[in-house]
Design an enzyme around this catalytic site. Structure first.
Site, PDB file in Angstrom:
ATOM      1  N   ASP A  36     -12.717 -10.638  11.584  1.00  0.00           N
ATOM      2  CA  ASP A  36     -13.194 -10.766  12.963  1.00  0.00           C
ATOM      3  C   ASP A  36     -13.090  -9.386  13.612  1.00  0.00           C
ATOM      4  O   ASP A  36     -12.113  -9.052  14.257  1.00  0.00           O
ATOM      5  CB  ASP A  36     -12.334 -11.795  13.703  1.00  0.00           C
ATOM      6  CG  ASP A  36     -12.894 -12.122  15.079  1.00  0.00           C
ATOM      7  OD1 ASP A  36     -13.978 -11.614  15.430  1.00  0.00           O
ATOM      8  OD2 ASP A  36     -12.236 -12.889  15.817  1.00  0.00           O
ATOM      9  N   LYS A  37     -14.132  -8.598  13.438  1.00  0.00           N
ATOM     10  CA  LYS A  37     -14.048  -7.190  13.815  1.00  0.00           C
ATOM     11  C   LYS A  37     -14.029  -6.973  15.313  1.00  0.00           C
ATOM     12  O   LYS A  37     -13.483  -5.988  15.802  1.00  0.00           O
ATOM     13  CB  LYS A  37     -15.216  -6.430  13.194  1.00  0.00           C
ATOM     14  CG  LYS A  37     -15.062  -6.300  11.693  1.00  0.00           C
ATOM     15  CD  LYS A  37     -16.289  -5.773  11.047  1.00  0.00           C
ATOM     16  CE  LYS A  37     -16.038  -5.463   9.593  1.00  0.00           C
ATOM     17  NZ  LYS A  37     -14.968  -4.482   9.370  1.00  0.00           N
TER      18      LYS A  37
ATOM     19  N   GLY B  42     -18.058   0.281   6.911  1.00  0.00           N
ATOM     20  CA  GLY B  42     -18.024   1.504   7.720  1.00  0.00           C
ATOM     21  C   GLY B  42     -17.679   1.242   9.177  1.00  0.00           C
ATOM     22  O   GLY B  42     -18.162   1.940  10.074  1.00  0.00           O
ATOM     23  N   LEU B  43     -16.847   0.201   9.414  1.00  0.00           N
ATOM     24  CA  LEU B  43     -16.211  -0.006  10.712  1.00  0.00           C
ATOM     25  C   LEU B  43     -17.151  -0.359  11.875  1.00  0.00           C
ATOM     26  O   LEU B  43     -17.000   0.168  12.987  1.00  0.00           O
ATOM     27  CB  LEU B  43     -15.373   1.233  11.085  1.00  0.00           C
ATOM     28  CG  LEU B  43     -14.387   1.676  10.002  1.00  0.00           C
ATOM     29  CD1 LEU B  43     -13.848   3.079  10.302  1.00  0.00           C
ATOM     30  CD2 LEU B  43     -13.245   0.680   9.875  1.00  0.00           C
TER      31      LEU B  43
ATOM     32  N   ASN C   7      -6.263  -3.830  15.207  1.00  0.00           N
ATOM     33  CA  ASN C   7      -6.286  -2.716  14.254  1.00  0.00           C
ATOM     34  C   ASN C   7      -7.216  -1.644  14.826  1.00  0.00           C
ATOM     35  O   ASN C   7      -8.381  -1.906  15.108  1.00  0.00           O
ATOM     36  CB  ASN C   7      -6.804  -3.281  12.921  1.00  0.00           C
ATOM     37  CG  ASN C   7      -6.949  -2.258  11.827  1.00  0.00           C
ATOM     38  OD1 ASN C   7      -7.545  -1.215  12.028  1.00  0.00           O
ATOM     39  ND2 ASN C   7      -6.444  -2.575  10.650  1.00  0.00           N
TER      40      ASN C   7
ATOM     41  N   CYS D 262      -9.131   4.369   6.185  1.00  0.00           N
ATOM     42  CA  CYS D 262     -10.316   3.570   5.859  1.00  0.00           C
ATOM     43  C   CYS D 262     -10.974   4.169   4.611  1.00  0.00           C
ATOM     44  O   CYS D 262     -11.315   5.354   4.591  1.00  0.00           O
ATOM     45  CB  CYS D 262     -11.314   3.534   6.991  1.00  0.00           C
ATOM     46  SG  CYS D 262     -12.797   2.610   6.515  1.00  0.00           S
TER      47      CYS D 262
ATOM     48  N   ASN E  99     -13.888   3.788   3.372  1.00  0.00           N
ATOM     49  CA  ASN E  99     -15.351   3.894   3.325  1.00  0.00           C
ATOM     50  C   ASN E  99     -15.973   4.952   4.225  1.00  0.00           C
ATOM     51  O   ASN E  99     -17.190   4.997   4.386  1.00  0.00           O
ATOM     52  CB  ASN E  99     -15.975   2.528   3.632  1.00  0.00           C
ATOM     53  CG  ASN E  99     -15.682   1.558   2.508  1.00  0.00           C
ATOM     54  OD1 ASN E  99     -15.598   1.958   1.350  1.00  0.00           O
ATOM     55  ND2 ASN E  99     -15.474   0.304   2.855  1.00  0.00           N
TER      56      ASN E  99
ATOM     57  N   GLY F  62      -9.681  -8.017  -2.898  1.00  0.00           N
ATOM     58  CA  GLY F  62      -9.496  -9.230  -3.695  1.00  0.00           C
ATOM     59  C   GLY F  62      -8.630  -9.000  -4.915  1.00  0.00           C
ATOM     60  O   GLY F  62      -7.836  -8.063  -4.985  1.00  0.00           O
TER      61      GLY F  62
HETATM   62  C1  FMN Z   1     -15.188  -7.497   4.294  1.00  0.00           C
HETATM   63  C2  FMN Z   1     -13.962  -6.700   4.534  1.00  0.00           C
HETATM   64  C3  FMN Z   1     -13.849  -5.924   5.674  1.00  0.00           C
HETATM   65  C4  FMN Z   1     -12.697  -5.179   5.913  1.00  0.00           C
HETATM   66  N1  FMN Z   1     -12.610  -4.432   7.047  1.00  0.00           N
HETATM   67  C5  FMN Z   1     -11.449  -3.809   7.343  1.00  0.00           C
HETATM   68  C6  FMN Z   1     -11.305  -3.095   8.548  1.00  0.00           C
HETATM   69  O1  FMN Z   1     -12.220  -3.020   9.366  1.00  0.00           O
HETATM   70  N2  FMN Z   1     -10.117  -2.479   8.796  1.00  0.00           N
HETATM   71  C7  FMN Z   1      -9.068  -2.547   7.918  1.00  0.00           C
HETATM   72  O2  FMN Z   1      -8.007  -1.994   8.199  1.00  0.00           O
HETATM   73  N3  FMN Z   1      -9.179  -3.213   6.764  1.00  0.00           N
HETATM   74  C8  FMN Z   1     -10.341  -3.853   6.447  1.00  0.00           C
HETATM   75  N4  FMN Z   1     -10.448  -4.526   5.275  1.00  0.00           N
HETATM   76  C9  FMN Z   1      -9.290  -4.580   4.346  1.00  0.00           C
HETATM   77  C10 FMN Z   1      -8.474  -5.866   4.570  1.00  0.00           C
HETATM   78  O3  FMN Z   1      -7.890  -5.864   5.844  1.00  0.00           O
HETATM   79  C11 FMN Z   1      -7.395  -6.034   3.509  1.00  0.00           C
HETATM   80  O4  FMN Z   1      -6.482  -4.960   3.620  1.00  0.00           O
HETATM   81  C12 FMN Z   1      -7.983  -6.063   2.101  1.00  0.00           C
HETATM   82  O5  FMN Z   1      -9.201  -6.771   2.062  1.00  0.00           O
HETATM   83  C13 FMN Z   1      -7.049  -6.659   1.061  1.00  0.00           C
HETATM   84  O6  FMN Z   1      -6.899  -8.039   1.232  1.00  0.00           O
HETATM   85  P1  FMN Z   1      -7.730  -9.145   0.373  1.00  0.00           P
HETATM   86  O7  FMN Z   1      -7.659  -8.739  -1.060  1.00  0.00           O
HETATM   87  O8  FMN Z   1      -7.028 -10.422   0.681  1.00  0.00           O
HETATM   88  O9  FMN Z   1      -9.117  -9.137   0.896  1.00  0.00           O
HETATM   89  C14 FMN Z   1     -11.616  -5.239   4.996  1.00  0.00           C
HETATM   90  C15 FMN Z   1     -11.754  -6.010   3.834  1.00  0.00           C
HETATM   91  C16 FMN Z   1     -12.896  -6.733   3.605  1.00  0.00           C
HETATM   92  C17 FMN Z   1     -12.985  -7.576   2.357  1.00  0.00           C
END
Ligand code: FMN
Length: 364
Positions: free
Chosen positions: A72-73, A121-122, A146, A185, A187, A274
């Protein structure tokens, strides 16, 4: 998992990953508007048990399983998400200015590996608007925001990075229960190693120190850089008592193999979330737990949590709280209940009275 896994997931996985995600967020936004619906969801999904309650950084969490940043960005659906039984919800990443993020496509599922490749890319609506949205929302669980530097689509000089973080933090200060500073980040190529350079975390914290933040702060850092980076991180955070802990972000690129062809992989730039990153995050979590002052800091760990055993392993390696995102995508909303019930069964199996009795017992 009820009907999610066989039916809803099959349907959802037919479509483009980002389009389906946006649809889920819109649905959550609608559901969150009705207290009757959220109460019903809470009855269905929340596990209430004193053995799972945690106090971390002075905040009370009903259970250790939180939602990771990235789902939920812009904070549209926190009410519905909180009613799924999560112990905490983290919104973002949020930046001082709004951002479109990277060009699409930028999100892919790799079901055979239980992985998501992410190159968002945020994108987010900007800190001020998001803080306004969240400031008066009442949630039954802690809300984290965050914060990251704005992605403007081009590399910016070092001098631009610190003021951007400062502005983002200033805007969301007071609109959440804890702040997570995203310092790694994977990316944003031009900036992903920025905080690997000694002195830069210290400089950011020095600037934020003047702000008199009224919430605990966690730092989300790259899992790369080895133990030397962990020592540097601890040294630079040391003077700032409001820094309450750490977590690891995704590693950049593709450090772990995926079961797709090299050609297909070429079409999926970005970081892997994942199952494939589970081992790396677990290893880094234990390494940091062993090095840090445990009276002072707590760790949050995310990476490949799909089952109670996955979460329990992270806790036993030193994570006070666990987060997930890919697990929600693959397993559906029942995942939190299933993990929390599973944690209670694991505590009973091991003769432990409370989840904090498992904290760090396997870290070495
Ligand atoms: C689709 C997606 C978007 C993400 N966007 C962010 C983000 O905006 N900021 C951030 O700190 N981490 C982001 N992450 C990383 C997650 O917060 C988390 O650290 C990471 O996915 C590992 O957990 P998981 O394996 O359960 O997905 C994102 C991960 C995914 C899959």
């Amino acid at each position: 998992m009820g009907i999610y896994e066989p039916v809803i997931r099959s349907l959802a996985f037919l479509g483009d990953a980002e389009a389906m995600h946006d649809r889920a967020v819109r649905l959550g936004k609608r559901l969150g508007k009705s207290p009757r619906v959220t109460q019903w969801l809470t009855r269905r999904y929340a596990v209430e048990d004193p053995r799972l309650r945690c106090v971390v950084a002075g905040l009370e969490f009903p259970n250790p399983i939180g939602l990771a940043a990235g789902y939920d960005k812009s904070g549209h659906t926190v009410k519905a998400l909180a009613s799924l039984g999560f112990g905490a919800i983290e919104v973002g990443s949020v930046s001082a200015d709004s951002s479109q993020g990277n060009p699409r496509p930028r999100l892919w599922r790799v079901p055979r590996d239980r992985a998501i490749v992410v190159n968002y890319g945020l994108p987010n609506e900007g800190a001020e608007q998001i803080a306004r949205r969240l400031r008066d929302v009442e949630l039954p669980v802690p809300l984290g925001i965050n914060v990251v530097k704005t992605n403007r689509g081009y590399a910016e000089p070092e001098e631009a990075v610190f003021p951007d973080y400062e502005a983002g933090v200033r805007m969301v200060n007071g609109a959440c229960d804890y702040l997570m500073l995203n310092l790694g980040c994977p990316n944003i190529e031009s900036e992903r190693d920025f905080f690997g350079t000694p002195g830069r975390i210290a400089e950011l914290l020095r600037r934020l120190d003047a702000m008199e933040l009224n919430t605990p702060v966690f730092l989300k850092v790259s899992p790369c850089g080895g133990d030397a980076f962990l020592d540097q991180l601890l040294e630079e955070a040391d003077p700032y008592e409001w820094v309450k802990g750490f977590m690891f972000n995704l590693p950049p690129g593709k450090p772990v193999p995926l079961s797709v062809s090299a050609e297909k992989l070429e079409t999926m730039p970005g970081a892997i979330a994942g199952k494939p990153i589970q081992e790396l995050i677990d290893e880094r979590t234990a390494a940091l737990y062993c090095r840090m002052d445990r009276q002072r800091y707590s760790l949050i760990a995310a990476g490949g949590v799909f089952t109670a055993e996955d979460a329990y392993r992270k806790i036993r390696l030193g994570a006070s709280l666990v987060q997930l995102l890919a697990g929600l995508v693959y397993e559906g909303p029942g995942i939190v209940r299933s993990i929390n019930e599973g944690l209670l069964a694991l505590l009973e199996r091991d003769g432990l009275n409370h989840i904090h009795d498992a904290l760090g017992v396997d870290a070495r």
